[in-house]
Design a protein around this motif. Structure first.
Motif, PDB file in Angstrom:
ATOM      1  N   SER A 290      -1.780  -8.644  -8.226  1.00 51.47           N
ATOM      2  CA  SER A 290      -1.540 -10.033  -7.959  1.00 51.47           C
ATOM      3  C   SER A 290      -0.486 -10.583  -8.270  1.00 51.47           C
ATOM      4  O   SER A 290       0.119 -11.829  -7.545  1.00 51.47           O
ATOM      5  CB  SER A 290      -2.694 -10.831  -8.405  1.00 51.47           C
ATOM      6  OG  SER A 290      -2.565 -10.655  -9.936  1.00 51.47           O
ATOM      7  N   GLY A 291       0.534  -9.954  -9.123  1.00 49.80           N
ATOM      8  CA  GLY A 291       1.757 -10.565  -9.143  1.00 49.80           C
ATOM      9  C   GLY A 291       2.913  -9.736  -8.652  1.00 49.80           C
ATOM     10  O   GLY A 291       3.899  -9.764  -9.235  1.00 49.80           O
ATOM     11  N   VAL A 292       2.392  -8.936  -7.721  1.00 48.06           N
ATOM     12  CA  VAL A 292       3.476  -8.076  -7.101  1.00 48.06           C
ATOM     13  C   VAL A 292       3.935  -8.622  -5.944  1.00 48.06           C
ATOM     14  O   VAL A 292       3.088  -9.002  -5.149  1.00 48.06           O
ATOM     15  CB  VAL A 292       3.009  -6.351  -7.128  1.00 48.06           C
ATOM     16  CG1 VAL A 292       4.142  -5.649  -6.398  1.00 48.06           C
ATOM     17  CG2 VAL A 292       2.796  -6.042  -8.293  1.00 48.06           C
ATOM     18  N   THR A 293       5.243  -8.528  -5.478  1.00 50.26           N
ATOM     19  CA  THR A 293       5.746  -8.965  -4.186  1.00 50.26           C
ATOM     20  C   THR A 293       5.849  -7.653  -3.107  1.00 50.26           C
ATOM     21  O   THR A 293       6.261  -6.671  -3.668  1.00 50.26           O
ATOM     22  CB  THR A 293       7.190  -9.351  -4.414  1.00 50.26           C
ATOM     23  OG1 THR A 293       7.005 -10.539  -5.180  1.00 50.26           O
ATOM     24  CG2 THR A 293       7.629  -9.954  -2.759  1.00 50.26           C
TER      25      THR A 293
ATOM     26  N   LYS B 200       3.906   1.553  -1.984  1.00 49.71           N
ATOM     27  CA  LYS B 200       3.979   2.375  -3.340  1.00 49.71           C
ATOM     28  C   LYS B 200       5.516   2.029  -3.935  1.00 49.71           C
ATOM     29  O   LYS B 200       5.439   1.922  -5.191  1.00 49.71           O
ATOM     30  CB  LYS B 200       4.349   3.909  -2.952  1.00 49.71           C
ATOM     31  CG  LYS B 200       4.836   5.028  -3.939  1.00 49.71           C
ATOM     32  CD  LYS B 200       4.957   6.188  -3.455  1.00 49.71           C
ATOM     33  CE  LYS B 200       5.527   7.195  -4.281  1.00 49.71           C
ATOM     34  NZ  LYS B 200       5.941   8.564  -3.942  1.00 49.71           N
ATOM     35  N   ALA B 201       6.537   1.687  -3.310  1.00 49.09           N
ATOM     36  CA  ALA B 201       7.832   1.327  -3.812  1.00 49.09           C
ATOM     37  C   ALA B 201       7.703   0.079  -4.570  1.00 49.09           C
ATOM     38  O   ALA B 201       8.339  -0.109  -5.711  1.00 49.09           O
ATOM     39  CB  ALA B 201       8.998   1.331  -2.805  1.00 49.09           C
ATOM     40  N   ASP B 202       6.878  -0.749  -4.289  1.00 46.81           N
ATOM     41  CA  ASP B 202       6.760  -2.094  -4.704  1.00 46.81           C
ATOM     42  C   ASP B 202       6.088  -1.842  -6.350  1.00 46.81           C
ATOM     43  O   ASP B 202       6.466  -2.660  -7.185  1.00 46.81           O
ATOM     44  CB  ASP B 202       5.772  -3.295  -4.184  1.00 46.81           C
ATOM     45  CG  ASP B 202       6.703  -3.381  -2.553  1.00 46.81           C
ATOM     46  OD1 ASP B 202       7.723  -3.499  -2.347  1.00 46.81           O
ATOM     47  OD2 ASP B 202       5.722  -3.450  -1.705  1.00 46.81           O
ATOM     48  N   VAL B 203       5.176  -1.075  -6.156  1.00 47.23           N
ATOM     49  CA  VAL B 203       4.133  -0.783  -7.390  1.00 47.23           C
ATOM     50  C   VAL B 203       5.178  -0.303  -8.438  1.00 47.23           C
ATOM     51  O   VAL B 203       5.424  -0.639  -9.723  1.00 47.23           O
ATOM     52  CB  VAL B 203       2.995   0.002  -7.414  1.00 47.23           C
ATOM     53  CG1 VAL B 203       2.178   0.342  -8.645  1.00 47.23           C
ATOM     54  CG2 VAL B 203       2.319  -0.656  -6.287  1.00 47.23           C
TER      55      VAL B 203
END
Length: 437
Positions: A146-149, A159-162
């Motif tokens: 929920s806090g990831v763009t 995957k790269a965002d996580v």
């Protein structure tokens, strides 16, 4: 004046090929008709002849290069005494111009207003929109999505965002400005395919020792054509059981007669002729669907499925309905041998009016084959074995019986016509003398 030698189209459907081997080198003199190279298409390796005469001034594509597009310059021919060092000179100017153009393009891009700040994880209500792989990695690493763009299409978390969120130092990439629906859909599909591949590799890496093998041109073609067949042609399947005893008896007599000539007729050779004669007897199945037209053939050219290293090829027995058993035997033996060596010419495996695939020799009792486009009919042959059988006089006996299944393109062939073809095929096989009368 230098002459550009381009990658040829060695068949009507060829779009690219592999430059398997150069038979000349820079500085060699060639004349019209000289063999210059061996080029591997999706089905065969063919020799490429020189059309003009001159000296090989430059070889632009090294041997062993795959995926060379038709029309690509592979070599340059110069006249006797012409300076080969100047061949590349005219081509440098456009490249230089392209390099000078790049900074200008970038400068223009920088003047555009920056897109709005990236939204937090795209959601539908309270649902976080993320790829399955991203969710699994987040669960394993304890990352709150929920806090990831999200940097994927429409703010989707990938995957790269996580991984960047876990590190805490990488800057999130802003999503691209909103585009029209037609432009967004392909991007989403592409991302989905990439994520799917990543997910598959991740599972394999974690669980199963494996290797990755690049698809050959043949395998790519098989995949494309069979997918096309299943997607475009509505298949209808019709099966019959066929008694083989009379055919086997006739085959023994024929082979005894041909023994001195070194010719041996197989059961499949006789079935090829039976299919050819059945197609002529039921011409409604000897057709090709072509959009608003139906192409009807006057003879039966049978494509025979042959397994070769790396795939499958279907060399053609032309006019199978007119050939003798021995002529078909000689043709199939020659075609199969050259197919395994990759030496068939395009017209020997492209075309055909119907196909036959025999897996009975591998012990398969019955199966349904995929239609070989643009054909409308393929016959799948199973193994012959001893079965209880009702004899012509009504008594119960034992006979050698095989199962044959016809696959038909229902756009071109009605079920009743397909049934007539299967009945005609069975009649020719069970009364083989009718094929030589």
């Amino acid at each position: 004046m230098p002459i550009e030698i381009k990658m040829p189209a060695l068949s009507p459907t060829m779009e690219e090929g592999k430059l398997a081997k150069w038979l000349v080198k820079e500085g060699d003199t060639v004349s019209s008709g000289d063999i210059m190279a061996e080029i591997e298409t999706d089905k065969a390796t063919m020799e490429f002849e020189a059309v003009d005469e001159g000296v090989i001034g430059k070889i632009s594509v090294a041997e062993g290069t795959e995926g060379v597009k038709v029309g690509t310059v592979i070599a340059v021919l110069v006249e006797e005494g012409e300076d080969a060092s100047a061949i590349d000179a005219p081509k440098e100017a456009p490249k230089a111009a392209a390099k000078e153009e790049a900074p200008k393009t970038e400068a223009k891009a920088e003047t555009k207003p920056a897109p709005a700040a990236a939204p937090k994880a795209a959601a539908s209500g309270d649902r976080v929109v993320a790829t399955p792989l991203a969710k699994r990695i987040a669960d394993a690493k304890g990352v709150d999505l929920s806090g990831v763009t999200g940097s994927g299409p429409n703010g989707r978390i990938v995957k790269a965002d996580v991984e960047a969120a876990q590190g805490g130092t990488a800057k999130k990439a802003a999503p691209a400005p909103a585009a029209s629906a037609p432009a967004t859909a392909p991007a989403a599909a592409a991302t989905s395919s990439v994520e799917m591949a990543d997910e598959t590799r991740a599972l394999l890496d974690a669980r199963v020792p494996h290797s990755v093998e690049k698809l050959s041109g043949m395998r790519k073609t098989i995949a494309r054509r069979l997918a096309q067949s299943k997607q475009e042609a509505p298949h209808i399947y019709l099966s019959v059981d066929v008694q083989l005893d009379k055919l086997l008896e006739l085959r023994s007599q024929i082979n005894a007669t041909l023994e001195k000539q070194g010719v041996k007729v197989s059961v499949n050779d006789m079935l090829v002729k039976a299919l050819g004669m059945a197609l002529v007897a039921v011409p409604e199945c000897n057709v090709t669907f072509a959009g608003n037209e139906l192409i009807k053939y006057e003879r039966a050219d049978i494509s025979v499925a042959v397994s070769i290293p790396g795939g499958l090829i279907t060399p053609i027995v032309t006019a199978a309905n007119e050939k003798s058993f021995s002529a078909i035997a000689k043709a199939t033996k020659d075609l199969a041998s050259r197919a395994k060596e990759g030496k068939l010419k395009p017209d020997e495996y492209q075309g055909g009016t119907a196909s036959i695939s025999n897996m009975g020799m591998m012990g398969i009792k019955s199966f349904s084959a995929v239609i070989n486009p643009p054909q409308s009919t393929i016959l799948a042959i199973g193994a012959g074995d001893k079965r209880p059988w009702v004899m012509p006089d009504g008594s119960l006996g034992v006979a050698t019986v095989m199962s044959a299944t016809g696959s038909f393109d229902h756009r071109a062939v009605d079920g009743a016509d397909g049934a007539r073809l299967m009945a005609a095929f069975r009649e020719f096989v069970e009364n083989p003398l009718s094929m030589i009368a």
